[in-house]
Design a protein around this motif. Structure first.
Motif, mmCIF file in Angstrom:
data_model
loop_
_atom_site.group_PDB
_atom_site.id
_atom_site.type_symbol
_atom_site.label_atom_id
_atom_site.label_comp_id
_atom_site.label_asym_id
_atom_site.label_seq_id
_atom_site.Cartn_x
_atom_site.Cartn_y
_atom_site.Cartn_z
ATOM 1 N N GLN A 56 -25.090 30.391 24.602
ATOM 2 C CA GLN A 56 -24.727 31.911 24.787
ATOM 3 C C GLN A 56 -24.793 32.077 25.956
ATOM 4 N N GLU A 58 -26.126 35.021 29.500
ATOM 5 C CA GLU A 58 -27.165 35.678 29.467
ATOM 6 C C GLU A 58 -27.047 36.202 31.414
ATOM 7 N N ALA A 106 -30.876 34.004 25.576
ATOM 8 C CA ALA A 106 -29.859 34.553 24.662
ATOM 9 C C ALA A 106 -29.578 34.574 23.174
#
Ligand code: ABN
Length: 172
Positions: A56, A58, A106
């Protein structure tokens, strides 16, 4: 003791009478070839394939604080016409790299990151980023990231650095 002696003597005789020397050698040969093939079988080299676990995201890949850059030393390709994991047009990615392990905020997991340099144009000059986690002085050549990795490429001229996720790092 006599019982064991008799038992093993009888068993040995039975085996000797029911098998040929050639047959035993054949089985032994087969077993040896089988065992020698085991190290050639495929092994999982990363905890999970990258395709199965895309991290993920970020943060800003144009900022030196971006999580993948924890061990980088160079100009960020994201600021040089490429991206955090692709080279700018007209440059070639080095096959030899510096490797780091960075924590992704993340998902809280550690990832192995490969810092491939992009080569073939003069130094980009934008977004110099030297986070250098795990870096050691140049006299420890095997542990230093202050190195031009433009080796094995058409040109040895350094342009910028990428940060490619190789896979999940194994827990200690
Ligand atoms: N790996 C980036 C780099 C290139 C040239 C010199 C030092 C560091």
């Amino acid at each position: 003791m006599k019982f064991f002696d008799d038992f093993f003597e009888n068993k040995s005789r039975e085996i000797a009478q029911s098998s040929s020397r050639r047959g035993v050698l054949k089985k032994l040969g087969g077993a040896m070839i089988g065992v020698s093939a085991i190290p050639l079988l495929p092994v999982a080299r990363a905890a999970e394939p990258v395709t199965a676990k895309v991290p993920q995201e970020e943060g800003d890949p144009a900022s030196c604080d971006y999580w993948r850059y924890c061990a980088v030393d160079g100009y960020l390709c994201e600021c040089c016409g490429g991206t955090y994991n692709t080279c700018p047009p007209g440059t070639e990615m080095s096959p030899i790299t510096w490797i780091g392990t960075c924590r992704n905020p993340a998902d809280g997991r550690n990832y192995v990151i490969s810092y491939n340099d992009c080569c073939g144009k003069s130094s980009c000059g934008n977004c110099l980023c030297m986070r250098d986690e795990g870096d050691r002085p140049l006299y420890r050549a095997d542990k230093s990231n202050d190195v031009n990795w433009c080796l094995g490429t058409d040109s040895i001229v350094y342009h910028c650095s990428t940060a490619v996720v190789v896979g999940l790092a194994l827990d200690k």
